[in-house]
Design an enzyme around this catalytic site. Sequence first.
Site, short mmCIF file in Angstrom:
data_model
loop_
_atom_site.label_atom_id
_atom_site.label_comp_id
_atom_site.label_asym_id
_atom_site.label_seq_id
_atom_site.Cartn_x
_atom_site.Cartn_y
_atom_site.Cartn_z
N ASN A 131 -8.60 -8.64 3.27
CA ASN A 131 -7.40 -8.21 3.98
C ASN A 131 -7.14 -9.17 5.14
O ASN A 131 -7.79 -10.22 5.26
CB ASN A 131 -7.59 -6.78 4.50
CG ASN A 131 -6.31 -5.97 4.52
OD1 ASN A 131 -5.26 -6.46 4.92
ND2 ASN A 131 -6.39 -4.72 4.11
N SER A 159 -7.09 -2.25 6.35
CA SER A 159 -5.95 -2.70 7.16
C SER A 159 -6.24 -2.43 8.63
O SER A 159 -6.72 -1.35 8.99
CB SER A 159 -4.68 -1.95 6.76
OG SER A 159 -3.65 -2.22 7.69
N ASN A 163 1.17 -9.39 11.00
CA ASN A 163 1.95 -8.17 10.75
C ASN A 163 1.22 -6.96 11.31
O ASN A 163 -0.01 -6.91 11.34
CB ASN A 163 2.23 -8.00 9.25
CG ASN A 163 1.20 -7.15 8.54
OD1 ASN A 163 1.24 -5.92 8.61
ND2 ASN A 163 0.24 -7.80 7.88
N LYS A 190 -10.57 -3.02 -1.27
CA LYS A 190 -10.09 -4.14 -0.48
C LYS A 190 -10.77 -4.11 0.88
O LYS A 190 -10.67 -3.11 1.61
CB LYS A 190 -8.57 -4.08 -0.32
CG LYS A 190 -7.99 -5.33 0.35
CD LYS A 190 -6.48 -5.40 0.19
CE LYS A 190 -5.93 -6.72 0.71
NZ LYS A 190 -4.49 -6.88 0.43
N PHE A 233 1.61 0.37 6.97
CA PHE A 233 1.80 1.11 5.70
C PHE A 233 3.15 1.80 5.62
O PHE A 233 3.26 2.97 5.24
CB PHE A 233 0.70 2.16 5.50
CG PHE A 233 -0.68 1.62 5.23
CD1 PHE A 233 -0.89 0.30 4.88
CD2 PHE A 233 -1.79 2.47 5.30
CE1 PHE A 233 -2.17 -0.17 4.62
CE2 PHE A 233 -3.07 2.01 5.03
CZ PHE A 233 -3.27 0.69 4.70
N THR A 235 0.83 -1.19 0.00
CA THR A 235 0.00 0.00 0.00
C THR A 235 0.88 1.26 0.00
O THR A 235 1.82 1.37 0.79
CB THR A 235 -0.94 0.01 1.22
OG1 THR A 235 -1.83 -1.10 1.11
CG2 THR A 235 -1.75 1.28 1.33
N ASN A 276 -3.99 -2.03 10.85
CA ASN A 276 -2.77 -1.51 11.45
C ASN A 276 -2.61 0.01 11.36
O ASN A 276 -1.58 0.54 11.78
CB ASN A 276 -1.55 -2.19 10.82
CG ASN A 276 -1.58 -3.69 11.03
OD1 ASN A 276 -1.91 -4.17 12.11
ND2 ASN A 276 -1.26 -4.45 9.99
N THR A 277 -3.60 0.70 10.80
CA THR A 277 -3.64 2.16 10.82
C THR A 277 -4.87 2.57 11.61
O THR A 277 -5.99 2.23 11.21
CB THR A 277 -3.71 2.74 9.40
OG1 THR A 277 -2.50 2.42 8.69
CG2 THR A 277 -3.87 4.26 9.44
#
Length: 335
Positions: free
Chosen positions: A250, A185, A116, A221, A120, A91, A187-188
Amino acid sequence: MKNSYERFIRPLLFSLDAEVAHHFVIALLRQASYFDVVLRTLKAFQPSPKPKALFELNFPNPIGLAAGLDKNGVAIPAWAALGFGFIEIGTVTAKAQLGNPKPRIFRLPKQQALINRLGFNNDGADAVAERLRRLRGSGRWPAVPVGINIGKSRATPLEQATDDYLYSFRLLRDFADYIALNVSSPNTPGLRELQEPKKLSELLQAIGRKPTAAPKPVVVKISPDLSSTELEAMLAVCEENAVAGIIATNTTVDHSSVPLQFNQEGGLSGLPLREKSTALLREIVGKSTIPVIASGGIFDAESAHEKFQAGAQLVQLYSGFVYRGPRLLREIMEG
């Protein structure tokens, strides 16, 4: 029966820290992309062609590289030489960013999974656009479709997310055969809120309003953790805005399959995601006519066949490629 990669190469790579091994492989493929003799050697892994048409694009085979393996688009010719039918980089975010603190990639070999929380990490849209401009000018641009996956910069407030995506879209669209909007995602912080109908509609309408002589297919996504109600609302927004496709899925924040002592914060991918992502794929196909690119738990011909049987038009590899290596592409196509 294990292939040569699994017997010899993977143990060496797995002896290294996961992110160190990742960067090592990307560095090798980046260098390979400059040498025709090396690219010809990599073509030994290519599966037999099985053309597929989608989004008015021609795919030599339906197996793609998922976003995340080549975030900055540094090894595109090598991925094509290995036989991927399409390549999705990213990304990419509007602003360059380092991502979350290390360590942030974790292997779970017994579960054949990865966790993970990279966040990004990438060079930013300006740098990636310049890299792609040089690649195109070099004559090494691949003959397979290239997708560019874009996401929100961590430093950008959620209420300014649309402008952030538009910045990347404007810079990168001319190099992309399709654009993937990553709104899923884990993770953000706050990113998954962009899957909510109002916010997603605002983003898609803004992307659709960008003047262009040759519109690019836009795919979304999505998260495997959506409820049926959330999925239905999201599909309605995608249909209203003529989204070309959906990538399902995802990584998941459902870590119930991971032993407690090995658990880490982040998105889980690999075999534990297979059933969950396939179930969501079937639900999408049952409720919508939007084409689906399947990703999640594809490790062999059987799991790929499962995705196609469930209604996927294309599939993407990430964790399966890490665990099984380049021979996986041919195994899927032969199966």
